[in-house]
Design a protein around this motif. Sequence first.
Motif, PDB file in Angstrom:
ATOM      1  N   VAL A  68     -51.104 -43.541   3.149  1.00 18.82           N
ATOM      2  CA  VAL A  68     -50.085 -43.475   2.096  1.00 18.82           C
ATOM      3  C   VAL A  68     -50.582 -44.150   0.827  1.00 18.82           C
ATOM      4  CG1 VAL A  68     -47.853 -44.436   1.441  1.00 18.82           C
ATOM      5  CG2 VAL A  68     -48.084 -43.170   3.568  1.00 18.82           C
ATOM      6  N   GLN A  69     -51.250 -45.304   0.983  1.00 23.73           N
ATOM      7  CA  GLN A  69     -51.727 -45.996  -0.222  1.00 23.73           C
ATOM      8  C   GLN A  69     -52.782 -45.175  -0.945  1.00 23.73           C
ATOM      9  OE1 GLN A  69     -52.703 -49.760   1.537  1.00 23.73           O
ATOM     10  NE2 GLN A  69     -50.829 -50.723   0.779  1.00 23.73           N
ATOM     11  N   THR A  70     -53.742 -44.628  -0.188  1.00 26.54           N
ATOM     12  CA  THR A  70     -54.762 -43.785  -0.811  1.00 26.54           C
ATOM     13  C   THR A  70     -54.119 -42.583  -1.480  1.00 26.54           C
ATOM     14  OG1 THR A  70     -56.249 -44.399   0.971  1.00 26.54           O
ATOM     15  CG2 THR A  70     -56.910 -42.536  -0.375  1.00 26.54           C
ATOM     16  N   ALA A  71     -53.191 -41.936  -0.762  1.00 27.18           N
ATOM     17  CA  ALA A  71     -52.560 -40.729  -1.289  1.00 27.18           C
ATOM     18  C   ALA A  71     -51.802 -41.031  -2.574  1.00 27.18           C
ATOM     19  CB  ALA A  71     -51.630 -40.134  -0.242  1.00 27.18           C
ATOM     20  N   ALA A  72     -51.055 -42.125  -2.578  1.00 32.62           N
ATOM     21  CA  ALA A  72     -50.262 -42.451  -3.763  1.00 32.62           C
ATOM     22  C   ALA A  72     -51.177 -42.745  -4.940  1.00 32.62           C
ATOM     23  CB  ALA A  72     -49.362 -43.654  -3.475  1.00 32.62           C
TER      24      ALA A  72
ATOM     25  N   PHE B 192     -41.960 -50.457  -7.237  1.00 34.68           N
ATOM     26  CA  PHE B 192     -40.602 -50.234  -6.732  1.00 34.68           C
ATOM     27  C   PHE B 192     -40.533 -49.163  -5.654  1.00 34.68           C
ATOM     28  CE2 PHE B 192     -39.258 -52.039 -10.949  1.00 34.68           C
ATOM     29  CZ  PHE B 192     -38.784 -53.218 -10.401  1.00 34.68           C
ATOM     30  N   VAL B 193     -41.610 -48.385  -5.487  1.00 30.71           N
ATOM     31  CA  VAL B 193     -41.575 -47.363  -4.446  1.00 30.71           C
ATOM     32  C   VAL B 193     -42.651 -47.634  -3.388  1.00 30.71           C
ATOM     33  CG1 VAL B 193     -41.704 -44.906  -3.934  1.00 30.71           C
ATOM     34  CG2 VAL B 193     -40.669 -45.668  -6.070  1.00 30.71           C
ATOM     35  N   VAL B 194     -43.916 -47.692  -3.820  1.00 37.84           N
ATOM     36  CA  VAL B 194     -44.991 -47.739  -2.819  1.00 37.84           C
ATOM     37  C   VAL B 194     -45.011 -49.080  -2.071  1.00 37.84           C
ATOM     38  CG1 VAL B 194     -47.472 -47.590  -2.458  1.00 37.84           C
ATOM     39  CG2 VAL B 194     -46.367 -46.062  -4.079  1.00 37.84           C
TER      40      VAL B 194
END
Lengths: 276, 281
Positions: A91-95, A197-199
């Motif tokens: 998720v971190q890489t994708a974001a 605020f999201v990730v």
Amino acid sequence: MTAPELVARSTGRAPGAVRGVLLVVEHAWVWYRRNWRATVVSSVLQPLLFLLAFGIGFGSLVQGGVGTAAATGGVGYLVWLAPALLAVSAVQTAAFESSYPVLSGFKWQRHYHGMTAGPVSPAQVALGHLAWVAIKTAGSGAVYIGVIALFGGVQSAGIVVSLIVAVLTGAAVAAPVTAFSATLESEGAAFSVLFRFVVIPMTLFSGTFFPVDRLPDWVQPVAWVSPLWHGTEVARAAALDRWQPLAALGHIAYLLVLVVLGAALAARMYTRRLQP
Amino acid sequence: MTAVDEPAATPAASSAALVRLLVPAGSYAGRSHALLIRSATASRRAWLAFVSGFSEPVFYLLAMGQGLGSMVGTLPGPDGAPISYAAFIAPGLLAASAMNGAVFDSTFNVFFKLKYGRIYDAMLATPLGPVDIALGEIGWALIRGGLYSLGFLAVMGGFGLLVSPWALLALPAALLVAFAFAAVGMAATSFMRSWQDFDLVTLVVLPMFLFSTTFYPLSVYPRWLQIVVECLPLYHAVELMRGLTTGVVHVGLLGHLAYFAVMIAFGVVVAARRLDALLLR
């Protein structure tokens, strides 16, 4: 040299729907092949450090505690954490890959304009970007599984299913974020707000490091909308062999809906911006 | 301006003289407050990003304090008496957010303004010199860091994690820590060539955040690793904060202060020497 060779001929046909997407992936791959060292810190080392800090360091602190056994259902903390860390790093890489690099394609490097000057359509550029993000998360996830296995965090071959789920979770985040980034004219505050605020709340409140039922009741709905929570539930079920078929289907369906909606929206935003 | 006074904590006149000794003539016009006004104006347009910096440690405190705390129970505090897990990590998060904010401001932000925004080129066309710019930027980073720390301390107070009046000193301590990291960060930025070099910043900051007893005590490490961790600046910041917020104050805390004094002196001297390279190349 004979004359006919000097006559300009069409060098090819417009690529088909899939081939256009693959061309965009190839673009990313050619860049990555030469520059992968520059991204090693963010894509490989960063999740590795989280693994060491929480899986090993924090794990050794809580190992054998009553609260830990209740939280993990009896398995070691590292074993319990490993599939969730796969999902969180995807998720971190994708974001990240869908934020600044996307805006850069439109604004700074402007390679999206270059691509669509040829027969590749804006929708293919959007889908190619998403496909590349998925390939990248899969690759770094595979490296990551190897490292986790070295530390004894892999219990069964189910971790491979966890990786597939993690890639799907990453895509469920990448698609809407890409659509969002494609609407921006400048990075302004938008990306700081997105990450902070999201990730970040998503990585903290999605049951990665502890079960979500440890949070106050009013925080738990945050987890239900978070794609990472759905992904973590399935990835963990796969690695620990604790399947609940109906729940897993629900989680996967939620992620697939996000991928499809996000990708459709991204394709639309790319088209709007590149073919005014 | 306060930012001018802080390096030596001497009267304004002599510190201005010191600055003139350190830097070439024409580098300092004594107008770094113009930078502060500029930064305040720019932040008013992006207030959401400004506010968001405060939220990160609060999210960590909420999530980790509650969630991980349920597994840990209590931990021994600085004096050996048990404290809750939230009380254990809160000072660590305060120290880490002082570090993160200062490092981010003095590296990524300065580099972006330098190479892409080119706002310093415009400033140097006015009477401002490079030292004004450096002091103004560090001063703004400190004001911002101070506001974040104040907000976080208020949240800690709201959760009942401040048990001693010594906790009031955590705010100036956070400013000292932020100043030390900002000075060293600025010095490091003067050696940066491209964004690729910034991976090194992450490579230094992230391990410190994770391993400097922020989330668990030093006792989980083998002895040799404990010694490595004890050399890290964030470890000293965390120890300092933890001593103050739990009210376990002893002479040993002065050692941590000395660590940051050395860091500030080193950072300021290197940054001042490199300012021409940084801003006038």
